[in-house]
Design a protein around this motif. Sequence first.
Motif, PDB file in Angstrom:
ATOM      1  N   MET A   5       0.842  -1.194   0.000  1.00 35.91           N
ATOM      2  CA  MET A   5       0.000   0.000   0.000  1.00 35.91           C
ATOM      3  C   MET A   5       0.880   1.248   0.000  1.00 35.91           C
ATOM      4  N   GLN A   6       0.579   2.178  -0.922  1.00 35.93           N
ATOM      5  CA  GLN A   6       1.236   3.479  -0.919  1.00 35.93           C
ATOM      6  C   GLN A   6       0.149   4.534  -0.719  1.00 35.93           C
ATOM      7  N   THR A   7       0.386   5.435   0.216  1.00 34.49           N
ATOM      8  CA  THR A   7      -0.655   6.345   0.694  1.00 34.49           C
ATOM      9  C   THR A   7      -0.283   7.789   0.434  1.00 34.49           C
ATOM     10  N   ILE A   8      -1.245   8.551  -0.094  1.00 30.88           N
ATOM     11  CA  ILE A   8      -1.048   9.980  -0.354  1.00 30.88           C
ATOM     12  C   ILE A   8      -1.836  10.779   0.669  1.00 30.88           C
ATOM     13  N   LEU A   9      -1.129  11.534   1.492  1.00 27.76           N
ATOM     14  CA  LEU A   9      -1.761  12.424   2.459  1.00 27.76           C
ATOM     15  C   LEU A   9      -1.868  13.810   1.840  1.00 27.76           C
ATOM     16  N   GLY A  10      -3.104  14.282   1.703  1.00 27.76           N
ATOM     17  CA  GLY A  10      -3.326  15.538   0.990  1.00 27.76           C
ATOM     18  C   GLY A  10      -3.649  15.267  -0.457  1.00 27.76           C
ATOM     19  N   ALA A  11      -4.331  14.150  -0.706  1.00 32.68           N
ATOM     20  CA  ALA A  11      -4.687  13.771  -2.073  1.00 32.68           C
ATOM     21  C   ALA A  11      -5.698  14.755  -2.649  1.00 32.68           C
ATOM     22  N   GLY A  12      -5.697  14.875  -3.972  1.00 29.66           N
ATOM     23  CA  GLY A  12      -6.703  15.698  -4.634  1.00 29.66           C
ATOM     24  C   GLY A  12      -6.206  17.040  -5.105  1.00 29.66           C
ATOM     25  N   GLY A  13      -4.972  17.404  -4.758  1.00 29.58           N
ATOM     26  CA  GLY A  13      -4.454  18.706  -5.148  1.00 29.58           C
ATOM     27  C   GLY A  13      -3.610  18.674  -6.404  1.00 29.58           C
ATOM     28  N   THR A  14      -2.882  19.753  -6.610  1.00 30.51           N
ATOM     29  CA  THR A  14      -2.063  19.928  -7.812  1.00 30.51           C
ATOM     30  C   THR A  14      -1.052  18.804  -7.991  1.00 30.51           C
ATOM     31  N   ILE A  15      -0.476  18.322  -6.905  1.00 30.69           N
ATOM     32  CA  ILE A  15       0.483  17.220  -6.968  1.00 30.69           C
ATOM     33  C   ILE A  15      -0.188  15.890  -6.669  1.00 30.69           C
ATOM     34  N   GLY A  16      -1.140  15.869  -5.752  1.00 31.02           N
ATOM     35  CA  GLY A  16      -1.773  14.623  -5.339  1.00 31.02           C
ATOM     36  C   GLY A  16      -2.442  13.861  -6.464  1.00 31.02           C
ATOM     37  N   ILE A  17      -3.125  14.564  -7.358  1.00 28.20           N
ATOM     38  CA  ILE A  17      -3.839  13.893  -8.455  1.00 28.20           C
ATOM     39  C   ILE A  17      -2.877  13.226  -9.440  1.00 28.20           C
ATOM     40  N   PRO A  18      -1.910  13.958 -10.016  1.00 29.64           N
ATOM     41  CA  PRO A  18      -0.982  13.272 -10.921  1.00 29.64           C
ATOM     42  C   PRO A  18      -0.117  12.237 -10.218  1.00 29.64           C
ATOM     43  N   LEU A  19       0.179  12.442  -8.931  1.00 34.70           N
ATOM     44  CA  LEU A  19       0.961  11.452  -8.187  1.00 34.70           C
ATOM     45  C   LEU A  19       0.198  10.139  -8.086  1.00 34.70           C
ATOM     46  N   ALA A  20      -1.097  10.206  -7.834  1.00 36.07           N
ATOM     47  CA  ALA A  20      -1.910   8.986  -7.752  1.00 36.07           C
ATOM     48  C   ALA A  20      -1.842   8.201  -9.060  1.00 36.07           C
TER      49      ALA A  20
END
Length: 306
Positions: free
Chosen positions: A1-16
């Motif tokens: 599992m890899q987890t993004i804290l603060g997902a949905g933003g400028t970096i979070g979306i492309p990072l996902a």
Amino acid sequence: MQTILGAGGTIGIPLAKELLTYTDKVRLVSRKPEKVNPSDELFPADLTDAGQVERAVAGSEVVYLVAGLAYKASVWQEQWPRLMRNVIDACKKHGAKLVFFDNVYMYDPSHMHHMTEETPINPISKKGEVRARIAQMLLDEVSQGNLTALIARAADFIGPSDKSVLVETVGNNLRKGKKAMWFASADKIHSFTFTPEAAKATALLGNTPDAYNQVWHLPTSHKQLTGRDWVKLFAEELHKEPRLTVLPKWMIGMLGLFMPIMREFREMLYQYDRDYFFDSSKFEKRFGYVPVAPEEAVKAVMSAGS
């Protein structure tokens, strides 16, 4: 599992999206997370609440902290240290590696003409002081052997889904037939990191074992463009005249009386009255990487907004 804290933003979306190259288990954590990939796991949480962060991190191999807070010094001073402590403690408890997406606010202004991972830390702004403090919190845990982590730093943003100062005051203004707007001096060099590239590089670092326990500058073009050069690039892409207004510091101070965002932005104006060159050679040499050219970044931004 890899987890993004603060997902949905400028970096979070492309990072996902980028993480699917490395894992089929991606957890998105924010107050109201939304799926980016069909297989994403959603985990609503408030990152300033230690218990919620601990539960969000449980079961994670790698945690990416890409959260953004309201652009207000008082909010940063109150919430960032608490948020960072929550994330560090959760990662330590669950044995997760931590990737912290950072900016350059903590660097010594006298060294902004050539920023590397070794640039001295000497912030002159309230926001910079906060960034220096939370980065040191992480590095202290690493040096004590309590945490496996890395810091990935970016310059100011340019990107297709970005609401950055550059896109709003230059690209969108020109598109609307208005003059582009710059601050302090349009004749100083200013680097910008292409956000999709930053996300791709962050995912790569998070999945490279020997990249940990150090600081990395994310790939950013070495072309040394001034504010005036950036305006020209956007104008050429839009087939517009490169009309430009440069706002002096005193005017921004006046605007701050009526516009809270300008009041907050004023302390960061030192980034515009001198050359601001961000060097990502360390990353480029380690991974054999060539950053996206400014012309391509501008084309992507304007195409996305057309």
